[in-house]
Scaffold this motif. Structure first.
Motif: not given
Length: 505
Positions: A138-166
């Protein structure tokens, strides 16, 4: 057998670490939490190298990791629970490179899920750390899910302003909830009940935000086959509802059987049938659909079943629904064009995607960062020297506080046009036809109160200048007050006070 105990400082450290492990990594408090656990580490290192904390945790866990399960079994149940988050954290970071490589390979590849050569090893490491095999999987599945979330949230939504952080914070909460402890214990296999509405102007990136959610769903691992149950690159399905005529939209959504209507010469699977149980369906332009279609969509969301046109067999839909619109849903609901019950079935979460003008107003450097990103995407990393040329043209040709009515999509085309022609004049949005004349006429007739006058004037300035900050400068009001007047006149982002009253963020 004697029972070992953790020291008081260790208990305090591991309890605080659990808040990091199970918390949202995009909150403004994240760096402060890490700095308490890893004092003396430069803030920049914590921001750019997420393994810094793992390196601080590892030495504390050394004795337990060396002795393995026997040492852990000597601990009290309470201490074993305290050790679980750091054991998970260290193991997760040990396998981040392999997880990232798998995501990179799978992201651009259709078909069956790829084999996972390191899966058995990772699960065995967790078992060695005291987790039962089922929980380790189960935790292996969670690890894979966590990395995908980082990959797509960080990689496809560029910008460092406060509204993008939110925005990134909101997307992470949408995938894992605000505290992953609750997600881990009870919600990981129930997220299809949480539908989401994305709001934002055309071109802001609602599709990218939806994809970040849809490609980060929980996908079970199949140990016997050494692969995951679904390919995340194909488990996210999108349909733009505005591109289909009324006569075809139900067929595209629910499918049809041969002979269901004139021209139905074969069976057709709709998007609800094609959507994986481990995936998500993105209904773009949800504000465009008619009342009859809204009723049928409501029934699917409530009952989780649907019937193709011309068929009799009920089919189950087990995926998650994400919807988006650039329409003002408050107005549509008030006018009866969008059903209240349908809205409240969709809005488990409501996320607003910020406009480009809002992002630039918060951080002027945002524009240059996005230009560099777009230039690299168009021409490759070797063409980074073109970005200053693009910025020079934008600063020369566009008026100050240009509102970017087409948002990030317009910026992408502006970069292309400058690369082709060397210029971009922009698209100037005038006030609504006759708006100034109506305002002047009411002034002459003495029909406006002071508040109405200020509201109408503020709204006119907002439509021209595009930001509350610019309206505040012109009127001498503070930004909060200028926003209040703009919204009271029906411009800006309408209905926010009513939204807050209804519990909508």
């Amino acid at each position: 057998m004697s029972t070992a105990r953790l020291t008081a400082p260790d208990r305090e450290f591991y309890a605080a670490l659990a808040d990091v492990v199970f918390g949202n990594p995009f909150t403004s408090q994240r760096a402060e939490l890490i700095s308490r656990l890893a004092p003396g580490v430069p803030l920049g290192d914590m921001t750019t190298h997420r393994e810094v904390l793992a390196q601080a945790v590892g030495p504390r866990l050394g004795p337990w990791l060396r002795e393995g399960v026997p040492a852990l079994q000597r601990l009290s149940a309470e201490d074993r629970r305290l050790l679980e988050p750091p054991l998970l954290y260290v193991t997760y970071h040990r396998y981040v490179p392999q997880l990232d490589a798998l995501i990179e390979r799978q992201a651009g590849q259709g078909g069956a899920p790829l084999a996972v050569p390191f899966g058995d090893e990772l699960i065995a490491d967790l078992v060695q750390s005291g987790f039962p095999e089922e929980r380790a999987t189960h935790y292996f599945v969670m690890f894979f899910q966590l990395r995908r979330a980082f990959y797509f949230i960080l990689g496809s939504l560029a910008g460092e302003c406060e509204s993008m952080r939110r925005l990134r914070e909101a997307l992470w909460n949408n995938v894992f909830t605000h505290d992953m402890r609750g997600y881990d214990t009870a919600l990981w296999n129930r997220m299809e009940d949480f539908s989401t509405v994305l709001l934002g102007e055309t071109g802001t990136g609602k599709g990218s935000a939806a994809a970040a959610i849809g490609r980060s769903e929980f996908i079970p691992y199949l140990p016997a086959q050494r692969r995951f149950a679904a390919n995340f690159a194909e488990s996210f399905i999108t349909i733009n509802l505005s591109q289909f005529p009324e006569t075809l939209i139900e067929s595209e959504l629910f499918g049809h059987r041969k002979g269901a209507f004139t021209g139905a010469i074969d069976h057709h699977e709709g998007v609800f049938e094609r959507c994986s149980a481990h995936g998500a369906l993105f209904l773009d332009e949800i504000g465009e659909v008619s009342i009859p279609v809204q009723i049928k969509l409501l029934q699917v969301l409530q009952e989780r079943t649907f019937t193709p046109l011309g068929g009799h067999e009920k089919k189950r839909f087990s995926g998650r629904v994400i919807a988006a619109t650039n329409r003002r849903l408050n107005e549509s609901r008030r006018d009866g064009r969008f059903r209240e019950d349908f809205f409240y079935r969709l809005c488990s979460d409501v996320i607003e995607v910020p406009t480009l003008r809002q992002r630039i107003a918060e951080s002027p450097a945002e524009l240059e960062q996005l230009v560099r990103l777009v230039v690299t995407r168009i021409a490759g990393a070797q063409a980074a020297d073109l970005a200053p040329t693009v910025m020079e043209a934008l600063e020369r040709d566009l008026p100050r506080a240009y509102p970017w009515p087409g948002n990030v999509r317009e910026l992408e085309q502006a970069v292309r046009r400058i690369l082709l022609t060397g210029r971009y004049a922009g698209e100037v949005l005038d006030a609504a036809p006759g708006e100034e004349d109506v305002l002047i006429e009411k002034l002459r007739a003495g029909e406006l109160t002071a508040a109405e006058l200020l509201a109408r004037y503020s709204a006119l300035l907002y439509r021209r200048l595009g930001t509350y900050a610019e309206v505040a400068k012109r009127t001498g009001l503070d930004p909060r007050t200028s926003r209040k007047y703009v919204e009271s006149a029906g411009a800006g982002r309408p209905g926010r006070a009513r939204d807050r009253a209804n519990g909508i963020p």
